[in-house]
Design a protein around this motif. Structure first.
Motif, mmCIF file in Angstrom:
data_model
loop_
_atom_site.group_PDB
_atom_site.id
_atom_site.type_symbol
_atom_site.label_atom_id
_atom_site.label_comp_id
_atom_site.label_asym_id
_atom_site.label_seq_id
_atom_site.Cartn_x
_atom_site.Cartn_y
_atom_site.Cartn_z
ATOM 1 N N MET A 166 0.830 -1.195 0.000
ATOM 2 C CA MET A 166 0.000 0.000 0.000
ATOM 3 C C MET A 166 0.867 1.247 0.000
ATOM 4 N N SER A 167 1.836 1.286 -0.832
ATOM 5 C CA SER A 167 2.676 2.484 -0.821
ATOM 6 C C SER A 167 2.041 3.580 -1.647
ATOM 7 N N ALA A 168 2.141 4.746 -1.141
ATOM 8 C CA ALA A 168 1.514 5.869 -1.835
ATOM 9 C C ALA A 168 2.407 6.351 -2.958
ATOM 10 N N SER A 169 1.807 6.811 -3.996
ATOM 11 C CA SER A 169 2.589 7.389 -5.085
ATOM 12 C C SER A 169 2.595 8.894 -4.923
ATOM 13 N N THR B 263 -0.004 18.128 -4.488
ATOM 14 C CA THR B 263 -0.442 16.774 -4.122
ATOM 15 C C THR B 263 -0.320 16.647 -2.621
ATOM 16 N N TYR B 264 -1.412 16.295 -1.997
ATOM 17 C CA TYR B 264 -1.399 16.186 -0.533
ATOM 18 C C TYR B 264 -0.644 14.938 -0.096
ATOM 19 N N ASP B 265 -0.036 15.034 1.086
ATOM 20 C CA ASP B 265 0.610 13.858 1.669
ATOM 21 C C ASP B 265 -0.462 13.067 2.435
ATOM 22 N N ASP B 266 -1.085 12.144 1.752
ATOM 23 C CA ASP B 266 -2.149 11.367 2.387
ATOM 24 C C ASP B 266 -1.645 10.057 2.984
ATOM 25 N N GLN B 267 -0.376 9.750 2.714
ATOM 26 C CA GLN B 267 0.175 8.516 3.290
ATOM 27 C C GLN B 267 0.093 8.555 4.816
ATOM 28 N N ILE B 268 0.386 9.734 5.364
ATOM 29 C CA ILE B 268 0.369 9.865 6.827
ATOM 30 C C ILE B 268 -1.048 9.615 7.369
ATOM 31 N N ALA B 269 -2.041 10.107 6.623
ATOM 32 C CA ALA B 269 -3.436 9.881 7.058
ATOM 33 C C ALA B 269 -3.778 8.394 6.984
ATOM 34 N N ARG B 270 -3.310 7.726 5.920
ATOM 35 C CA ARG B 270 -3.579 6.275 5.777
ATOM 36 C C ARG B 270 -3.000 5.510 6.964
ATOM 37 N N TRP B 271 -1.752 5.831 7.308
ATOM 38 C CA TRP B 271 -1.114 5.113 8.424
ATOM 39 C C TRP B 271 -1.890 5.311 9.716
ATOM 40 N N ARG C 160 -6.052 20.150 3.151
ATOM 41 C CA ARG C 160 -7.065 20.569 2.170
ATOM 42 C C ARG C 160 -7.663 21.935 2.509
ATOM 43 N N LEU C 161 -7.823 22.176 3.806
ATOM 44 C CA LEU C 161 -8.450 23.448 4.192
ATOM 45 C C LEU C 161 -7.514 24.632 4.001
ATOM 46 N N VAL C 162 -6.208 24.395 4.134
ATOM 47 C CA VAL C 162 -5.287 25.533 3.986
ATOM 48 C C VAL C 162 -4.590 25.506 2.630
ATOM 49 N N LYS C 163 -4.956 24.530 1.817
ATOM 50 C CA LYS C 163 -4.403 24.431 0.455
ATOM 51 C C LYS C 163 -2.874 24.381 0.474
ATOM 52 N N ALA C 164 -2.368 23.455 1.242
ATOM 53 C CA ALA C 164 -0.911 23.284 1.289
ATOM 54 C C ALA C 164 -0.619 21.830 1.598
ATOM 55 N N THR C 165 0.438 21.347 0.992
ATOM 56 C CA THR C 165 0.843 19.996 1.310
ATOM 57 C C THR C 165 1.558 20.012 2.670
ATOM 58 N N LEU C 166 1.620 18.872 3.326
ATOM 59 C CA LEU C 166 2.222 18.808 4.659
ATOM 60 C C LEU C 166 3.631 19.407 4.626
ATOM 61 N N ALA C 167 3.949 20.241 5.622
ATOM 62 C CA ALA C 167 5.225 20.966 5.580
ATOM 63 C C ALA C 167 6.414 20.024 5.548
ATOM 64 N N SER C 168 6.389 18.984 6.358
ATOM 65 C CA SER C 168 7.542 18.087 6.411
ATOM 66 C C SER C 168 7.087 16.631 6.485
ATOM 67 N N LYS C 169 7.436 15.890 5.446
ATOM 68 C CA LYS C 169 7.120 14.456 5.471
ATOM 69 C C LYS C 169 7.871 13.772 6.602
ATOM 70 N N ALA D 259 -3.293 3.036 -3.171
ATOM 71 C CA ALA D 259 -3.063 4.265 -2.400
ATOM 72 C C ALA D 259 -3.046 5.473 -3.332
ATOM 73 N N THR D 260 -3.885 6.422 -3.038
ATOM 74 C CA THR D 260 -4.029 7.588 -3.912
ATOM 75 C C THR D 260 -3.953 8.852 -3.079
ATOM 76 N N ASP D 261 -3.137 9.789 -3.530
ATOM 77 C CA ASP D 261 -3.048 11.056 -2.811
ATOM 78 C C ASP D 261 -3.857 12.118 -3.539
ATOM 79 N N GLY D 262 -4.565 12.927 -2.776
ATOM 80 C CA GLY D 262 -5.405 13.968 -3.363
ATOM 81 C C GLY D 262 -4.571 15.066 -4.014
ATOM 82 N N GLU D 263 -5.148 15.676 -4.998
ATOM 83 C CA GLU D 263 -4.478 16.791 -5.671
ATOM 84 C C GLU D 263 -5.418 17.973 -5.716
#
Lengths: 796, 71
Positions: A1-4, A28-36, A102-111, A483-487
């Motif tokens: 289930m690795s995110a692309s 592209t949002y970092d949704d991997q963290i949400a999945r985990w 999604r609410l602030v329209k920014a991808t996660l600051a630090s993976k 695994a799909t990350d939102g855009e």
């Protein structure tokens, strides 16, 4: 289930010819963290509820206490910690990471920080799962974890906070939506609560004593405990409600204006209500009254939020019928309404006198935890997981079944606890015409509620079955997708526009009016009752007039003060911290700095524990005896008739941590000392039913073979002395010898009853402690008069 | 009813103070609600709809009167 997951190359272009300073970017949002976090929450949720079901079984059927490490006293903290921090914690992080980006329209600051947060949090949970069954505990409810784990929690929380605020700083959406406000309140308040309540002096790597003692510790602990519910189980979930409920219902929140009131009133009022956990105790009356009042005030914002959530579904009720996600959300918000109605009700002193220490409180807590937290989690997971894997929910029917068996499970659970709690509360206080207790034996009251314990177990098991069904459904959903990350396409300004001066926001009319009112209210502490009435009136006039004038001055074409504030994350955070800290400071600081009884005077009325008693107390703490026994006799005739004199502040003056308890599955122990002989305690700990037929207390036979390390006692006394407990250097130096002496006395006494005991047995130590609770030892004999020196005795 | 209210106060006059505080809270809270609701709901319509447009930034931004900003 690795995110692309990869950030799309920014496609910079002018948004329109007239707006050359504007560009669009695809992120592209970092949704991997949400999945985990989603899957961690589901897995730990099952563990937490399994532990809960097993603990419920132990209460109904004592033989289920099969191993000392899984006896009720150790399992119950594991259950509560797992439910709060592992299940709801992971769920909260999943929701926060998903919605904030999604609410602030920014991808996660630090993976990287996100991954440290995830693995750090799971490490803390594993540490809790190992240490709590081993009896490594601080014995403070929902804050049992020992100091190294506390430090780890603080570090991981900081990582989370940095990543969150950094993401806000990078945002492309200037306005902060209401969900973000609740997340901000959660992050800052939990940090403050955790740090203050966890302050302790380490004795060793796995043992520490709280820096607070007695009533101070009680106040700090329940300020924390109550607000763990408020700011860990409520505010982040409200943020999640404000984001996911409109998404699922496909309509905006019912009233954004109401959400403004909801937020500020809730964060300001909630923090004051902690002392309602200590009503009718030895806590100073002013703190109890304050806690009760603010609890009653909580009705208003809590129900404002609840109605805002439910009314978002207006016009969408047909969808609720068809969509399991909306079913969970609608029921979850309804349970929130029920729990927040019941909470203030239970905070009324007279209601608390009946309900406190009974299962009614347990039912109240589970109405919130299973109904509000559990159902909001389920709704969010069923909504998120198909989107996180770019597919459809595997089985809507299974989700529907989960909803129905979960609802039946909750209802069975809370009804059982209501019946049990009210029954037990009524039996404790029942007196005959002569004023004698009608049920003098505590076990009688326990036997009366045992059927309710089985019903609770059944309800809880149903709920657990629903959780397992959800885990299977979500797993199958994930398996069927990828695994799909939102855009999203976002528009940003290249050059930032001039901001409004921060002073105009911080010193804006709403802040000034609130500050003046608060100063007037704080002045109450320094005046007499007539002055208090005057200040109250004045504060009311200032508040009411200020709001009236602001309403008259409003201009329809200008943005509101709050709308401007919503665009300024830092100022918003500072004002939130201030709103929260006012309550904390007003309650906690006076109790800490106010002069207590002089230590030497207090020592005469209640001497510190002797070394062996302190060791026994640590055994009591390790076994989690506080989960079933209180040490606080309330000022009611039915309590004093059953247990003895009303508890005083001095009784627990040297208790680090305090052991007042919150639940009586067994009787209160505040005046246990000297009530029964040593042999009674010995036999009762080995086989409780041989002394008290019908008891559901586990056997503590293993304590007979556990050994106390007399050599380590000095360190414990030294740590206590550093906290203000008046041990003298001589007492500390002589602690091992004194412990051995006291143990030998108990062993000799047991021998007269035909019991052979080892002096270093933990059972001897806990007997020493139990014989001491609430019973001041006789003062030492006065020094003998000087003996005249004669030739004869000089020669001797 | 009147007796039920007055009796505890006669017994403990200080009870009037917390009751006054509660009343004060309710009055100010009600005033605050009125003040907040005196704003037209349209003023908040855009921000209230944020969760509904979070995967359609371009379309949503075009509908706005002002563009978003970077701090």
């Amino acid at each position: 289930m690795s995110a692309s997951a990869k950030l799309a190359e920014p496609s910079i272009e002018a948004a329109s010819p007239s707006r050359a300073n504007v560009q669009t970017r695809t992120i592209t949002y970092d949704d991997q963290i949400a999945r985990w976090f989603v899957f961690a929450s589901v897995a730990w949720g099952i563990v937490a509820m399994l532990a809960g079901a097993f603990a419920a079984l132990q209460l109904a059927f004592f033989k289920a206490n099969v191993l000392p490490i899984l006896s009720y006293g150790r399992l119950r903290p594991l259950h509560t910690n797992a439910a709060i921090f592992a299940f709801v914690g992971n769920m909260m992080f999943a929701g926060v990471y998903y919605s904030t980006q999604r609410l602030v329209k920014a991808t996660l600051a630090s993976k990287l920080l996100g991954r440290i947060h995830f693995w750090g949090w799971q490490g803390i949970i594993v540490a809790a799962a190992v240490t709590l069954p081993l009896g490594i505990t601080q014995a403070k409810e929902y804050a049992e974890l020992e100091w190294p784990v506390d430090l780890a929690i603080a570090a991981v929380w900081i990582v989370f906070a940095v990543n969150f605020f950094w993401t806000l700083a990078k945002r492309a959406e200037k306005q902060l939506y209401v969900a973000i406000w609740f997340y901000i309140a959660t992050i800052v308040t939990v940090a403050v609560l955790h740090v203050v309540n966890a302050l302790s002096i380490p004795v060793s790597l796995l043992k520490s004593y709280s820096v607070f003692g007695g009533a101070q510790d009680a106040l700090v602990q329940w300020w924390y405990g109550h607000n763990a519910v408020a700011f860990f189980l409520t505010t982040p979930i409200l943020g999640i409600m404000y984001y996911f409920l409109p998404k699922a219902a496909e309509r905006p929140v019912y009233s954004y204006r109401l959400s403004i009131i909801h937020f500020w009133a809730l964060v300001f009022v909630y923090i004051w209500a902690g002392p309602h956990h200590l009503l009718n105790t030895a806590l100073p009356d002013w703190a109890q009254t304050l806690g009760m009042l603010f609890s009653l005030m909580l009705w208003a914002p809590s129900w404002g939020g609840m109605l805002n959530g439910l009314l978002t579904l207006r016009g969408a009720w047909s969808k609720v019928r068809e969509d399991p996600v909306l079913k969970f959300f609608a029921a979850g918000v309804t349970f929130y309404g029920m729990a927040t109605f019941e909470g203030p009700l239970l905070s009324i002193k007279s209601v608390s006198s009946l309900a406190h220490y009974t299962d009614w409180i347990v039912g109240h807590v589970h109405g919130g935890a299973l109904g509000w937290n559990g159902f909001m989690a389920a709704g969010m997971f069923y909504w998120m997981v198909p989107r996180l894997f770019g597919t459809k929910l595997h089985s809507r029917r299974a989700a529907e079944i989960h909803f129905y068996i979960g609802t039946v499970g909750i209802l069975l659970y809370i009804i059982a606890m209501w019946v049990s709690g009210i029954t037990q509360g009524m039996m404790w206080r029942a007196v005959d015409a002569q004023g004698n207790l009608m049920y003098p034996s505590f076990v009688e009251t326990l036997l009366a509620i045992r059927p309710m314990y089985w019903m609770r177990l059944f309800g809880g098991t149903l709920y657990l079955a629903g959780m397992v069904m959800m885990a299977w459904n979500l797993y199958m959903t994930a398996k069927s997708g990828r695994a799909t990350d939102g855009e999203a396409e976002v528009v940003v300004e290249i050059e930032s526009t001039k901001e409004i001066d921060w002073k105009r926001i911080v010193f804006g009319p709403p802040v000034v009016i609130a500050a003046v009112c608060l100063v007037l209210l704080f002045a109450i502490a320094f005046t007499n009752p007539v002055g208090t009435a005057g200040l109250l009136l004045l504060a009311g006039i200032v508040g009411f007039t200020g709001i009236f004038v602001l309403t008259l001055m409003k201009s329809p074409n200008k943005p509101t003060w709050h709308a401007i504030l919503e665009g300024r994350a830092l100022i918003f955070t500072v004002l939130t911290v201030l709103a929260v800290l006012v309550g904390g400071v007003a309650e906690i600081v006076p109790s800490i700095i106010l002069q207590q009884t002089d230590a030497e005077v207090a020592k005469k009325t209640n001497a510190p524990y002797r070394a062996l008693e302190l060791e026994g107390r640590d055994v009591y703490i390790r076994e989690g005896c506080y989960t079933c026994h209180s040490q606080m006799i309330r000022p009611f005739r039915f309590e004093t008739s059953r247990y003895g004199e009303v508890s005083t502040l001095d009784d627990s003056r040297w208790d680090h941590p305090f052991q007042w308890g919150s639940k009586r599955t067994g009787p209160d122990l505040a005046r246990l000392g000297g009530k029964y002989p040593n042999a009674w305690h010995w036999q009762h700990m080995l086989d409780p039913r041989s002394i008290s037929p019908g008891s559901n207390m586990p056997s503590y036979a293993h304590l007979e073979h556990g050994r106390v390390d007399f050599a380590g006692i000095e360190n414990k006394l030294r740590a206590m002395r550093s906290l203000g407990v008046p041990y003298t250097p001589d007492e500390i130096a002589g602690a091992p010898a004194d412990a051995e002496k006291q143990a030998a006395e108990i062993v000799r006494d047991l021998e007269t009853q035909g019991i052979a005991a080892n002096p270093s047995s933990e059972l001897v130590a806990i007997t020493a402690y139990l014989q001491r609770i609430g019973k001041n030892p006789p003062p030492p004999p006065p020094p003998a008069a000087p003996v005249p020196v004669t030739m004869t005795n000089e020669a001797r | 009813m009147k007796q039920a209210f007055l009796a505890p106060i006669a017994q403990s006059p200080l009870l009037l103070l917390p009751l006054s505080a509660l009343l004060l809270f309710l009055v100010v809270f009600a005033a605050w609600v009125i003040r907040t609701y005196s704003k037209r709901p349209e003023a908040y319509a855009e921000i209230a709809a944020l969760p509904l447009h979070d995967d359609a930034g371009q379309r949503r931004v075009d509908q706005r009167t002002e563009v978003t900003h970077v701090d």
